[in-house]
Write a protein that holds these residues in place. Structure first.
Motif, PDB file in Angstrom:
ATOM      1  N   GLU A   3       0.843  -1.196   0.000  1.00  0.00           N
ATOM      2  CA  GLU A   3       0.000   0.000   0.000  1.00  0.00           C
ATOM      3  C   GLU A   3       0.866   1.229   0.000  1.00  0.00           C
ATOM      4  O   GLU A   3       1.845   1.315   0.726  1.00  0.00           O
ATOM      5  N   ASN A   4       0.535   2.200  -0.851  1.00  0.00           N
ATOM      6  CA  ASN A   4       1.327   3.403  -0.975  1.00  0.00           C
ATOM      7  C   ASN A   4       0.456   4.627  -0.788  1.00  0.00           C
ATOM      8  O   ASN A   4       0.418   5.511  -1.611  1.00  0.00           O
ATOM      9  N   LEU A   5      -0.331   4.607   0.271  1.00  0.00           N
ATOM     10  CA  LEU A   5      -1.160   5.764   0.585  1.00  0.00           C
ATOM     11  C   LEU A   5      -0.289   6.766   1.327  1.00  0.00           C
ATOM     12  O   LEU A   5       0.235   6.453   2.393  1.00  0.00           O
ATOM     13  N   ARG A   8      -3.363   8.356   5.297  1.00  0.00           N
ATOM     14  CA  ARG A   8      -4.681   7.722   5.430  1.00  0.00           C
ATOM     15  C   ARG A   8      -5.552   8.618   6.300  1.00  0.00           C
ATOM     16  O   ARG A   8      -5.853   8.312   7.447  1.00  0.00           O
ATOM     17  N   ARG A  45      -5.622  10.424  -5.308  1.00  0.00           N
ATOM     18  CA  ARG A  45      -4.657   9.736  -4.457  1.00  0.00           C
ATOM     19  C   ARG A  45      -4.025   8.599  -5.254  1.00  0.00           C
ATOM     20  O   ARG A  45      -4.475   8.270  -6.344  1.00  0.00           O
ATOM     21  N   VAL A  47      -2.429   4.447  -4.803  1.00  0.00           N
ATOM     22  CA  VAL A  47      -2.223   3.252  -3.987  1.00  0.00           C
ATOM     23  C   VAL A  47      -1.610   2.173  -4.871  1.00  0.00           C
ATOM     24  O   VAL A  47      -1.951   2.069  -6.053  1.00  0.00           O
ATOM     25  N   SER A  48      -0.698   1.386  -4.317  1.00  0.00           N
ATOM     26  CA  SER A  48      -0.012   0.365  -5.097  1.00  0.00           C
ATOM     27  C   SER A  48      -0.594  -1.022  -4.860  1.00  0.00           C
ATOM     28  O   SER A  48      -0.894  -1.403  -3.728  1.00  0.00           O
ATOM     29  N   ASP A  53       0.440   1.133  -9.762  1.00  0.00           N
ATOM     30  CA  ASP A  53       0.250   2.263  -8.862  1.00  0.00           C
ATOM     31  C   ASP A  53      -1.011   2.955  -9.383  1.00  0.00           C
ATOM     32  O   ASP A  53      -0.976   3.601 -10.434  1.00  0.00           O
ATOM     33  N   ALA A 131      -5.873  -3.612  -1.850  1.00  0.00           N
ATOM     34  CA  ALA A 131      -4.920  -2.592  -1.430  1.00  0.00           C
ATOM     35  C   ALA A 131      -5.555  -1.574  -0.485  1.00  0.00           C
ATOM     36  O   ALA A 131      -4.881  -1.042   0.409  1.00  0.00           O
ATOM     37  N   LEU A 132      -6.839  -1.306  -0.674  1.00  0.00           N
ATOM     38  CA  LEU A 132      -7.548  -0.348   0.171  1.00  0.00           C
ATOM     39  C   LEU A 132      -8.273  -1.031   1.332  1.00  0.00           C
ATOM     40  O   LEU A 132      -9.028  -0.377   2.058  1.00  0.00           O
TER      41      LEU A 132
END
Length: 342
Positions: A3-5, A8, A45, A47-48, A53, A131-132
């Motif tokens: 995850e690349n947030l 959050r 946004r 996310v990965s 991505d 991922a989310l």
């Protein structure tokens, strides 16, 4: 899934303005004005997943029931510029991702095949949900996005609380792709045949905006969009993989390009045209310039769960942008009445 947030934090759209957003460093300015006019721009946004991505717009409370809205070709997340705040104002967590090959969604590895086949875009939706940390959601879409939603609903019904699909059942029957459609339908599919040729590939590379504008006009003959509205979405087509993914999508669906091995198992299941068992609302725009509106009976056998079919007068192919209230109402109805397990 990684995850690349960047943060959050809760991201809210106010019901009154329908466009106010919390400023996050990882987001573009909330509803920034387009240089050519007052076309609001959705903040994004990233996310990965294992492969991508993914750029996505998020609105509404983070603890709200999730709804995922999926755009078509040649369109982008701004098909939901009005739908997203409507649903966020009702307390839903709204996720609107750029499909592969569009906007800020990028492949993590340059060696990953640029597949546009239906199993790939369906897999992307599931990877995004993972991922989310979204175990289940209402899925809604049209065109490519509607197909991705149908793929998930058919193959992974436990992840789909309800389905909103424009033009009904969109899983491709590739085995019968060579069968001609009525001439009145075939003429509108010129671009699909054009893309089978290397001239078509070169044409899409050189003229992606011009082709998209023609399709917008032909697909939605009653929709009078302005230049700013078109340019806002057309930026998503500048993606470096746009041409490769679009060309593979249209060649694969007509049986003229092979799929990739990682999607072979899913494609075999889709070849059987699996029934959709989850609650569904299907919509048809009565002025659709791509797929003629029906009463829904022709696809009834493909929906074995509860289903409502609705025709929307005076509306073309990009139904959520042309009739946002009707689309949002359908999504909210399924979310409100859904049998949520999480």
């Amino acid at each position: 899934m990684s995850e690349n947030l960047f943060q959050r934090r809760r991201f809210l759209l106010s019901a009154a303005a329908g466009t106010a957003a919390l400023a996050l460093p990882s987001l573009t300015p909330a509803f920034a004005a387009s240089p050519s006019g007052p076309a609001p721009v959705l903040p994004v946004r990233q996310v990965s997943t294992d492969l991508l991505d993914i750029g996505y717009h998020e609105a509404g409370p983070e603890n709200g029931r999730p709804v995922i809205l999926l755009h078509g070709f040649p369109y982008d997340i701004h098909s939901y510029v009005d739908v997203a705040p409507m649903l966020a104002a009702q307390g839903y967590r709204v996720i609107v991702p750029y499909l592969r090959g569009h906007g800020s969604t990028r492949f993590l590895d340059a060696a990953t095949p640029r597949s546009g086949q239906q199993a790939a875009i369906g897999a992307d939706v599931l990877a995004l949900m993972d991922a989310l940390h979204i175990p289940e959601a209402v899925l809604a879409g049209y065109d490519w996005g509607g197909r991705a939603a149908c793929v998930v609903a058919a193959l992974k019904p436990s992840r789909c609380v309800g389905l909103v699909s424009v033009n009904s059942y969109l899983i491709q029957d590739i085995a019968k792709a060579g069968a001609p459609l009525p001439a009145s339908v075939e003429w509108g599919l010129w671009y699909q045949y054009y893309f089978q040729t290397e001239r078509g590939r070169a044409g899409l590379q050189a003229n992606r905006r011009d082709i998209a504008r023609i399709l917008w006009k032909n697909n939605s003959p009653t929709w009078h969009f302005d230049d700013a509205t078109f340019e806002r979405s057309a930026k998503a087509f500048d993606h470096p993989d746009y041409v490769d993914i679009v060309i593979h999508s249209y060649r694969h669906r007509l049986g003229l390009a092979a799929g990739y091995p990682e999607y072979e198992a899913a494609e075999k299941k889709l070849a059987a045209l699996p029934a959709i068992t989850v609650p569904a609302i299907t919509l048809d725009g009565m002025a659709d310039g791509v797929i003629p509106a029906t009463d829904g009976r022709s696809s009834a056998a493909r929906f074995t769960g509860p289903r409502s079919h609705r025709q929307i007068p005076g509306v073309g192919h990009n139904l959520p942008q042309e009739a946002p209230k009707e689309f949002a109402d359908a999504v909210a109805e399924l979310a409100r009445n859904g049998k949520w397990r999480s």
